[in-house]
Each structure stands twice: as structure tokens, then as C-alpha cells.
Design a protein around this motif. Structure first.
Motif, mmCIF file in Angstrom:
data_model
loop_
_atom_site.group_PDB
_atom_site.id
_atom_site.type_symbol
_atom_site.label_atom_id
_atom_site.label_comp_id
_atom_site.label_asym_id
_atom_site.label_seq_id
_atom_site.Cartn_x
_atom_site.Cartn_y
_atom_site.Cartn_z
ATOM 1 N N UNK A 6 0.822 -1.207 0.000
ATOM 2 C CA UNK A 6 0.000 0.000 0.000
ATOM 3 C C UNK A 6 0.862 1.265 0.000
ATOM 4 N N UNK A 7 2.154 1.091 -0.175
ATOM 5 C CA UNK A 7 3.067 2.230 -0.301
ATOM 6 C C UNK A 7 3.482 2.453 -1.744
ATOM 7 N N UNK A 8 3.035 1.561 -2.645
ATOM 8 C CA UNK A 8 3.529 1.572 -4.025
ATOM 9 C C UNK A 8 2.359 1.553 -5.012
ATOM 10 N N UNK A 9 1.767 2.697 -5.308
ATOM 11 C CA UNK A 9 0.609 2.736 -6.190
ATOM 12 C C UNK A 9 0.974 2.623 -7.669
ATOM 13 N N UNK A 10 0.034 2.155 -8.431
ATOM 14 C CA UNK A 10 0.155 2.145 -9.884
ATOM 15 C C UNK A 10 0.020 3.578 -10.397
ATOM 16 N N UNK A 11 0.837 3.921 -11.379
ATOM 17 C CA UNK A 11 0.838 5.262 -11.951
ATOM 18 C C UNK A 11 0.452 5.173 -13.423
ATOM 19 N N UNK A 12 -0.560 5.898 -13.810
ATOM 20 C CA UNK A 12 -0.932 6.001 -15.214
ATOM 21 C C UNK A 12 -0.692 7.415 -15.707
ATOM 22 N N UNK A 13 -0.174 7.568 -16.917
ATOM 23 C CA UNK A 13 0.052 8.902 -17.476
ATOM 24 C C UNK A 13 -0.996 9.171 -18.558
ATOM 25 N N UNK A 14 -1.389 10.438 -18.649
ATOM 26 C CA UNK A 14 -2.466 10.822 -19.556
ATOM 27 C C UNK A 14 -2.133 12.138 -20.251
ATOM 28 N N UNK A 15 -2.637 12.280 -21.468
ATOM 29 C CA UNK A 15 -2.691 13.552 -22.170
ATOM 30 C C UNK A 15 -4.168 13.852 -22.329
ATOM 31 N N UNK A 16 -4.679 14.728 -21.479
ATOM 32 C CA UNK A 16 -6.124 14.915 -21.434
ATOM 33 C C UNK A 16 -6.787 13.635 -20.956
ATOM 34 N N UNK A 17 -7.686 13.098 -21.748
ATOM 35 C CA UNK A 17 -8.357 11.847 -21.405
ATOM 36 C C UNK A 17 -7.687 10.631 -22.044
ATOM 37 N N UNK A 18 -6.672 10.864 -22.862
ATOM 38 C CA UNK A 18 -6.006 9.775 -23.552
ATOM 39 C C UNK A 18 -4.962 9.121 -22.650
ATOM 40 N N UNK A 19 -5.120 7.833 -22.436
ATOM 41 C CA UNK A 19 -4.152 7.083 -21.639
ATOM 42 C C UNK A 19 -2.880 6.869 -22.452
ATOM 43 N N UNK A 20 -1.718 7.112 -21.813
ATOM 44 C CA UNK A 20 -0.451 6.984 -22.510
ATOM 45 C C UNK A 20 0.343 5.772 -22.059
ATOM 46 N N UNK A 21 0.773 5.760 -20.812
ATOM 47 C CA UNK A 21 1.639 4.683 -20.324
ATOM 48 C C UNK A 21 1.270 4.314 -18.898
ATOM 49 N N UNK A 22 1.786 3.155 -18.482
ATOM 50 C CA UNK A 22 1.689 2.726 -17.088
ATOM 51 C C UNK A 22 3.087 2.705 -16.475
ATOM 52 N N UNK A 23 3.165 3.034 -15.208
ATOM 53 C CA UNK A 23 4.453 3.056 -14.518
ATOM 54 C C UNK A 23 4.224 2.720 -13.053
ATOM 55 N N UNK A 24 5.279 2.846 -12.268
ATOM 56 C CA UNK A 24 5.235 2.541 -10.847
ATOM 57 C C UNK A 24 5.702 3.758 -10.057
ATOM 58 N N UNK A 25 5.415 3.769 -8.788
ATOM 59 C CA UNK A 25 5.846 4.862 -7.929
ATOM 60 C C UNK A 25 5.666 4.470 -6.475
ATOM 61 N N UNK A 26 5.983 5.396 -5.581
ATOM 62 C CA UNK A 26 5.801 5.122 -4.159
ATOM 63 C C UNK A 26 5.612 6.431 -3.412
ATOM 64 N N UNK A 27 4.995 6.317 -2.246
ATOM 65 C CA UNK A 27 4.739 7.485 -1.420
ATOM 66 C C UNK A 27 5.959 7.777 -0.543
ATOM 67 N N UNK A 28 6.257 9.070 -0.419
ATOM 68 C CA UNK A 28 7.367 9.509 0.420
ATOM 69 C C UNK A 28 6.887 10.706 1.222
ATOM 70 N N UNK A 29 6.993 10.620 2.537
ATOM 71 C CA UNK A 29 6.524 11.684 3.419
ATOM 72 C C UNK A 29 7.709 12.348 4.102
ATOM 73 N N UNK A 30 7.645 13.672 4.175
ATOM 74 C CA UNK A 30 8.672 14.423 4.893
ATOM 75 C C UNK A 30 7.995 15.577 5.627
ATOM 76 N N UNK A 31 8.138 15.572 6.951
ATOM 77 C CA UNK A 31 7.415 16.522 7.785
ATOM 78 C C UNK A 31 5.924 16.370 7.474
ATOM 79 N N UNK A 32 5.248 17.464 7.162
ATOM 80 C CA UNK A 32 3.809 17.360 6.885
ATOM 81 C C UNK A 32 3.526 17.169 5.403
ATOM 82 N N UNK A 33 4.564 17.057 4.581
ATOM 83 C CA UNK A 33 4.384 16.974 3.137
ATOM 84 C C UNK A 33 4.388 15.518 2.664
#
Length: 249
Positions: A6-33
Motif C-alpha cells: 500500500x506504499x507503491x501505487x500504480x501510476x498512469x500517465x495521460x494527455x487529457x483523457x487519452x491514456x499513454x503509459x503505465x508506470x510505478x511509484x511510491x509514497x514519500x513523506x517528509x514533515x507534513x508533506x
């Protein structure tokens, strides 16, 4: 279930409503950000003319019922200015970027876990050459589509950890990787969990597969090696803009 999923969400990229690619990512917290960390080339790749204007990540809404999910869209530009942060070193652009998440805009039911500066490895001797690593992501977009969870790929360290491979801020891993896993965290289990509810050490950010340009396609197999950027770049990218060296795209 391990909170890493649950720290590693799926990432989709879009140009407007057009789906472009799928990728990976993760959440990183620092202080309140709170940030989404991924590869820079997920947000922009000049060589392939990949220029999305927004991304969408998948959020879970119920820790007991993991089928309850929603998409969460975030713009990449405001008035023509990129919203993500990226950095450079002596070797040029670093293939890591972060995009701050508006906590107030998140669904109140959202369930997520985030890495913090405490998860980043600073003692290089704490990562032995025979350490077992994992890369959590979405190879070719593949994942548990019912529960919207990533898969883990096992990997090994393939270059001395703590040494900049070829003079860049990267190290090598040995493991199977595919398109779509760009931006995934490279982690190892924390042997003495001092990192709270997410008991993993964050070593790097997976960037791409590495191969030889002069490899004989008929006679030689792919090297099977991958490039990962050292995770400490996140400390620079998540500093307050006035104090840090990170720069908008």
C-alpha cells in the motif's frame, strides 16, 4: 498484509483523457508533506516525445476490503509550469522526480503508507553484497486487478552499494524487470525494524534495464541488469524549494 503493497501505487500517465503509459511509484513523506516519487521519464521523456499533462494513481479506501479503490488524478503543469521537482548532478539529469500530493484533496478514506527519510540507507556497510532486494511495481502494467496491488520482483545487488556506477548516482541490480516498473522502490527488509509500520529500508529508485549496445541479438542474451538511483536524492528533492537544490522541470 505487508504495508509495502500500500506504499507503491500504480501510476498512469495521460494527455487529457487519452491514456499513454503505465508506470510505478511510491509514497514519500517528509514533515507534513506527502509526495509521489517515480522516475523522471514517467513525467517527461524528450527522446520519445512522451509529454503527459497529468497522472492518475490508484488509492485504496478500506484496509479490510482491498477491492475498494479509486483513481486519484494530479496535474503535472500549472499555467505551463511543471509541478514536479527534479534534480541534477555532475552527470546531468537524475532520472528521479517527485510530485507533491495535496493531502486535503485526498479521499478521507484513503489508506496508504509512506517511506520517510528514516527509511533511506546512509550506512552503506549495512547493505551486504549478498543482500536480498525487492522491487515493488507493475511490470508491463501487470498486477492484481481485483485488489489493485503491485507484484514484488526479487533482485540482488550487482555493483558495490555506495559506489556511483560509471560515475553516476546509480547502482546496479540483478533481477527481471520490464517496462512499467520504472519508478518502483528498490528495498530490503529492515533486519532491526526501526522504521515503524513500514519495516523496509529504501535503497533506490528503479530506472531502467541496462544492456550492451553492441550485443549480438542472435548470440548473446540480455545482461538482465537494471539501473537504480540512490534513494538519498529524495532528501534533496523534498527539501523546501528555497533551501534545496531541486529544481522544477
Amino acid at each position: 498484509m505487508d504495508p509495502l503493497f500500500l506504499a507503491t501505487p500504480k501510476v498512469g500517465t495521460f494527455q487529457g483523457e487519452q491514456s499513454l503509459t503505465n508506470a510505478s511509484g511510491f509514497f514519500f513523506a517528509r514533515d507534513e508533506h506527502l509526495f509521489l516519487a517515480t522516475s523522471r521519464h514517467v513525467f517527461i521523456d524528450e527522446g520519445s516525445e512522451h509529454r503527459p499533462d497529468r497522472i492518475e494513481i490508484t488509492l485504496h479506501l478500506d484496509l479490510q476490503d482491498l477491492t475498494r479503490c479509486t483513481g486519484f488524478s494530479m496535474p503535472l503543469y500549472a499555467d505551463g509550469t511543471a509541478l514536479w521537482r527534479q534534480g541534477q548532478d555532475s552527470g546531468g539529469d537524475i532520472d528521479v522526480a517527485v510530485l507533491e500530493i495535496d493531502r486535503e484533496a485526498l479521499p478521507k478514506e484513503a489508506v496508504l503508507f509512506a517511506f520517510t527519510p528514516a527509511h533511506i540507507v546512509h550506512d552503506f556497510d549495512a547493505v551486504p553484497v549478498d543482500a536480498t532486494l525487492f522491487i515493488a511495481g507493475f511490470p508491463l502494467g501487470f498486477h492484481d486487478e481485483v485488489h489493485q496491488l503491485p507484484v514484488l520482483r526479487r533482485a540482488a545487488i550487482a555493483s558495490p552499494f555506495g559506489i556511483r556506477f560509471q560515475g553516476q548516482g546509480t547502482f546496479l541490480t540483478d533481477g527481471r524487470a520490464h517496462r512499467g516498473i520504472s519508478g518502483a522502490p528498490v528495498v530490503m527488509r529492515d533486519p532491526v525494524p526501526a522504521t515503524g509500520v513500514l519495516p523496509w529500508r529504501l535503497l533506490g529508485v528503479h530506472s531502467s534495464r541496462l544492456d550492451m549496445g553492441n550485443r549480438d541479438q542472435a548470440l548473446d542474451e540480455s545482461l538482465g541488469l537494471n539501473c537504480a538511483w540512490y534513494a538519498d536524492i529524495l532528501l534533496t528533492l523534498t527539501e523546501p524549494p528555497a533551501a534545496g537544490l531541486a529544481s522544477p522541470a
